[in-house]
Design a protein around this motif. Structure first.
Motif, PDB file in Angstrom:
ATOM      1  N   LYS A   9       1.010  -0.913  -0.056  1.00  0.00           N
ATOM      2  CA  LYS A   9      -0.207  -0.248   0.074  1.00  0.00           C
ATOM      3  C   LYS A   9       1.034   1.049  -0.071  1.00  0.00           C
ATOM      4  CE  LYS A   9      -2.069  -0.322   4.094  1.00  0.00           C
ATOM      5  NZ  LYS A   9      -3.334  -0.197   4.653  1.00  0.00           N
ATOM      6  N   ASN A  10       2.091   1.214   0.697  1.00  0.00           N
ATOM      7  CA  ASN A  10       3.055   2.588   0.621  1.00  0.00           C
ATOM      8  C   ASN A  10       4.212   2.026  -0.400  1.00  0.00           C
ATOM      9  OD1 ASN A  10       1.084   3.572   2.493  1.00  0.00           O
ATOM     10  ND2 ASN A  10       2.185   2.032   3.996  1.00  0.00           N
ATOM     11  N   ASN A  11       5.495   1.780   0.284  1.00  0.00           N
ATOM     12  CA  ASN A  11       6.398   1.585  -0.340  1.00  0.00           C
ATOM     13  C   ASN A  11       7.081   0.295  -0.479  1.00  0.00           C
ATOM     14  OD1 ASN A  11       7.182   4.797  -0.150  1.00  0.00           O
ATOM     15  ND2 ASN A  11       8.118   4.143   2.072  1.00  0.00           N
ATOM     16  N   LEU A  12       7.113   0.514  -1.685  1.00  0.00           N
ATOM     17  CA  LEU A  12       8.659  -0.582  -2.811  1.00  0.00           C
ATOM     18  C   LEU A  12       9.787  -0.528  -2.523  1.00  0.00           C
ATOM     19  CD1 LEU A  12       8.404  -3.348  -4.438  1.00  0.00           C
ATOM     20  CD2 LEU A  12       7.798  -2.242  -6.609  1.00  0.00           C
ATOM     21  N   TYR A  13      10.478  -1.729  -1.546  1.00  0.00           N
ATOM     22  CA  TYR A  13      11.535  -1.926  -2.063  1.00  0.00           C
ATOM     23  C   TYR A  13      12.318  -3.096  -3.098  1.00  0.00           C
ATOM     24  CZ  TYR A  13      11.032   1.195   1.884  1.00  0.00           C
ATOM     25  OH  TYR A  13      10.933   2.525   3.065  1.00  0.00           O
ATOM     26  N   ILE A  14      12.658  -2.746  -3.349  1.00  0.00           N
ATOM     27  CA  ILE A  14      14.252  -3.476  -4.532  1.00  0.00           C
ATOM     28  C   ILE A  14      15.563  -3.688  -4.448  1.00  0.00           C
ATOM     29  CG2 ILE A  14      13.815  -4.467  -6.289  1.00  0.00           C
ATOM     30  CD1 ILE A  14      12.112  -2.879  -8.026  1.00  0.00           C
ATOM     31  N   MET A  15      15.883  -5.429  -3.677  1.00  0.00           N
ATOM     32  CA  MET A  15      17.176  -5.657  -3.307  1.00  0.00           C
ATOM     33  C   MET A  15      17.079  -6.087  -4.283  1.00  0.00           C
ATOM     34  SD  MET A  15      18.879  -7.122   0.056  1.00  0.00           S
ATOM     35  CE  MET A  15      17.668  -5.674   1.048  1.00  0.00           C
ATOM     36  N   SER A  16      18.244  -5.544  -5.501  1.00  0.00           N
ATOM     37  CA  SER A  16      19.213  -6.773  -6.565  1.00  0.00           C
ATOM     38  C   SER A  16      19.655  -8.216  -5.315  1.00  0.00           C
ATOM     39  CB  SER A  16      20.294  -6.645  -7.207  1.00  0.00           C
ATOM     40  OG  SER A  16      22.177  -6.098  -6.137  1.00  0.00           O
ATOM     41  N   SER A  17      20.012  -9.263  -6.077  1.00  0.00           N
ATOM     42  CA  SER A  17      20.446 -10.695  -5.473  1.00  0.00           C
ATOM     43  C   SER A  17      21.724 -10.103  -5.038  1.00  0.00           C
ATOM     44  CB  SER A  17      20.835 -11.748  -6.594  1.00  0.00           C
ATOM     45  OG  SER A  17      21.771 -11.730  -7.837  1.00  0.00           O
ATOM     46  N   SER A  18      22.605  -9.641  -6.017  1.00  0.00           N
ATOM     47  CA  SER A  18      24.518  -9.025  -4.991  1.00  0.00           C
ATOM     48  C   SER A  18      24.492  -8.293  -4.122  1.00  0.00           C
ATOM     49  CB  SER A  18      24.818  -8.476  -6.623  1.00  0.00           C
ATOM     50  OG  SER A  18      24.086  -7.085  -6.908  1.00  0.00           O
ATOM     51  N   VAL A  19      23.194  -7.595  -3.943  1.00  0.00           N
ATOM     52  CA  VAL A  19      23.348  -6.707  -2.419  1.00  0.00           C
ATOM     53  C   VAL A  19      23.456  -7.619  -2.071  1.00  0.00           C
ATOM     54  CG1 VAL A  19      22.453  -5.059  -1.168  1.00  0.00           C
ATOM     55  CG2 VAL A  19      23.151  -4.221  -3.757  1.00  0.00           C
ATOM     56  N   PHE A  20      22.177  -8.535  -1.850  1.00  0.00           N
ATOM     57  CA  PHE A  20      21.207  -9.471  -0.687  1.00  0.00           C
ATOM     58  C   PHE A  20      22.430 -10.211  -0.047  1.00  0.00           C
ATOM     59  CE2 PHE A  20      18.893 -13.335   0.443  1.00  0.00           C
ATOM     60  CZ  PHE A  20      18.900 -12.879   1.555  1.00  0.00           C
ATOM     61  N   GLY A  21      23.575 -10.973  -1.282  1.00  0.00           N
ATOM     62  CA  GLY A  21      23.636 -12.253  -1.656  1.00  0.00           C
ATOM     63  C   GLY A  21      25.471 -11.585  -0.117  1.00  0.00           C
ATOM     64  N   LYS A  22      25.202 -10.940  -0.212  1.00  0.00           N
ATOM     65  CA  LYS A  22      26.719  -9.895   1.050  1.00  0.00           C
ATOM     66  C   LYS A  22      26.386 -10.404   2.182  1.00  0.00           C
ATOM     67  CE  LYS A  22      27.986  -6.237  -1.760  1.00  0.00           C
ATOM     68  NZ  LYS A  22      29.744  -6.884  -2.454  1.00  0.00           N
ATOM     69  N   TYR A  23      24.766 -10.156   2.368  1.00  0.00           N
ATOM     70  CA  TYR A  23      24.296 -10.930   3.796  1.00  0.00           C
ATOM     71  C   TYR A  23      23.428 -11.981   3.910  1.00  0.00           C
ATOM     72  CZ  TYR A  23      25.579  -5.871   3.246  1.00  0.00           C
ATOM     73  OH  TYR A  23      25.825  -4.204   2.722  1.00  0.00           O
ATOM     74  N   LYS A  24      23.349 -13.107   2.900  1.00  0.00           N
ATOM     75  CA  LYS A  24      22.222 -13.755   3.062  1.00  0.00           C
ATOM     76  C   LYS A  24      22.064 -14.858   4.288  1.00  0.00           C
ATOM     77  CE  LYS A  24      20.581 -17.255  -0.127  1.00  0.00           C
ATOM     78  NZ  LYS A  24      20.742 -18.509  -1.413  1.00  0.00           N
ATOM     79  N   ASN A  25      23.795 -14.794   3.948  1.00  0.00           N
ATOM     80  CA  ASN A  25      24.266 -16.072   5.640  1.00  0.00           C
ATOM     81  C   ASN A  25      24.196 -15.389   6.587  1.00  0.00           C
ATOM     82  OD1 ASN A  25      25.537 -17.160   3.542  1.00  0.00           O
ATOM     83  ND2 ASN A  25      27.299 -16.902   3.666  1.00  0.00           N
ATOM     84  N   ASN A  26      24.024 -13.966   7.151  1.00  0.00           N
ATOM     85  CA  ASN A  26      24.043 -14.004   7.763  1.00  0.00           C
ATOM     86  C   ASN A  26      22.303 -14.073   8.383  1.00  0.00           C
ATOM     87  OD1 ASN A  26      26.370 -13.351   8.420  1.00  0.00           O
ATOM     88  ND2 ASN A  26      25.423 -10.917   7.930  1.00  0.00           N
ATOM     89  N   TYR A  27      20.805 -14.653   7.499  1.00  0.00           N
ATOM     90  CA  TYR A  27      20.052 -14.497   7.462  1.00  0.00           C
ATOM     91  C   TYR A  27      18.985 -15.673   7.338  1.00  0.00           C
ATOM     92  CZ  TYR A  27      20.055  -9.524   7.959  1.00  0.00           C
ATOM     93  OH  TYR A  27      20.820  -8.241   8.671  1.00  0.00           O
ATOM     94  N   LEU A  28      20.179 -16.547   7.216  1.00  0.00           N
ATOM     95  CA  LEU A  28      19.997 -18.044   7.486  1.00  0.00           C
ATOM     96  C   LEU A  28      18.904 -18.884   8.219  1.00  0.00           C
ATOM     97  CD1 LEU A  28      22.608 -19.044   3.839  1.00  0.00           C
ATOM     98  CD2 LEU A  28      19.449 -18.759   4.427  1.00  0.00           C
TER      99      LEU A  28
END
Length: 373
Positions: A353-372
């Motif tokens: 309804k409000n904001n849409l944020y788009i995160m590329s796989s390359s940016v997410f890849g830098k932090y992904k392991n911290n959130y598994l």
């Protein structure tokens, strides 16, 4: 007799429009494909009318087929297949036996499979109908004995003044064929749905009317096919989203070529997430993260792209796959995407309804392991 199709965009209020536009003095039948959609319809009817109108029935399509098109005519159906009319024990939801079994790399015949001219193709040894072959049963009868099929469908105007079908883009193959056949007998029928939300459910993703010989049918061809089946097609009434902001609608139109405008006064915007603010977005549980698959493997508040269909959230962060990263490029061509991926992304990006944020796989890849998990 009126045969109408109303094509909508995401968040345009398909269910809202359907439930608020009915005449409660008429005998109405509202059909949907899933139990979740039926629940949404109940809620909208109560919101619109303070109750479920006495003359309005709501059920899943398969419940309707079983209760109204099969059970009352079971003696005639059994005669057609030349089998004894033993009382059925309901419907089983697990899939009917496939024709082949895969053993290693080889396919072998499945001895539990029966051909379409055998009643056991449609009913198991416990006298339960397979949910996934009930429409196929009726269409098989239609191909071989139109008089019985017509006898079954000719009862529709006796019971209902209007048949309304929500989210009709979820119907495929024999279910879709039966829906079209019903339209030729109903007094009035209205189908409401979003072409661009087909093929996102995980099940029921292939075949007619959106696919022909493994080639996806374009929007224009889909509309032309409906017109050829004598439907009046309305693609104007529900072309504006009540959910998404103007900025999000413009982004979706620009990237996907989907004609969607906004009726929402929200000032919500589209933001591309970079390394500077990625962690704050991932840590914020008020912003749901929509991932392509395996959402349960993450610690943060998340959902799969396709599972978000039908949902509304305040703020959404869509995490792209490496294949989808190109959507952020200025020279992106949506023709490079498969219809299924494009539709799933369209669903995901039209949830806020409000904001849409788009995160590329390359940016997410830098932090992904911290959130598994």
């Amino acid at each position: 007799m009126a045969k109408r199709v109303m094509l909508a965009v995401a968040g345009a209020g398909k269910t809202y429009h359907l439930c608020n536009s009915i005449n409660i003095e008429n005998k109405n039948l509202i059909l949907a494909f899933t139990n979740e959609n039926v629940s949404n319809i109940y809620n909208e009817l109560i919101s619109a009318h303070g109750m479920i109108p006495d003359k309005t029935k709501v059920m899943t399509f398969h419940s309707f087929v079983y209760r109204y098109l099969i059970c009352p005519f079971e003696p005639s159906i059994c005669d057609f297949f030349k089998v004894e009319n033993k009382p059925n024990l309901g419907v089983c939801v697990y899939s009917s036996p496939a024709s082949t079994l895969l053993k290693g790399k080889k396919s072998t015949f499945n001895p539990q499979y029966h051909k379409k001219d055998d009643f056991r193709h449609y009913r198991n040894i416990y006298y339960e109908y397979y949910c996934d072959t009930m429409s196929e049963l009726l269409m098989f009868i239609h191909s071989n004995q139109k008089s019985l099929f017509e006898k079954i469908l000719q009862t529709l105007p006796m019971f209902y003044d209007n048949i309304l079908v929500d989210e009709f883009q979820d119907f495929r193959k024999h279910d879709y064929d039966l829906l079209l056949a019903m339209s030729n007998f109903a007094s009035n029928i209205l189908l409401v749905g979003d072409y661009y939300q087909h093929s996102v459910s995980g099940d029921n993703n292939s075949g007619k009317p959106f696919e022909s010989k493994k080639t996806y049918i374009s929007y224009d061809c889909f509309v032309n096919n409906l017109i050829a089946n004598k439907f009046i097609v309305d693609n104007e009434t529900l072309k504006a989203s009540r959910r998404c902001s103007n900025d999000i609608c413009k982004f979706v139109t620009y990237k996907f070529g989907i004609d969607i405008s906004s009726n929402n006064t929200s000032k919500g915007s589209v933001f591309v997430v970079n390394e500077d603010n990625a962690i704050s977005i991932l840590e914020n549980d008020q912003i749901i993260k929509l991932v392509y698959s395996k959402s349960k493997s993450y610690k943060f508040n998340s959902m799969n792209w396709s599972y978000s269909k039908g949902d509304t959230f305040n703020d959404v962060c869509v995490i792209l796959t490496s294949t989808a990263d190109c959507i952020l490029e200025d020279d992106f061509e949506n023709s490079s995407f498969s219809s299924i991926i494009l539709n799933k992304l369209y669903v995901a990006m039209t949830r806020p309804k409000n904001n849409l944020y788009i995160m590329s796989s390359s940016v997410f890849g830098k932090y992904k392991n911290n959130y598994l998990n």
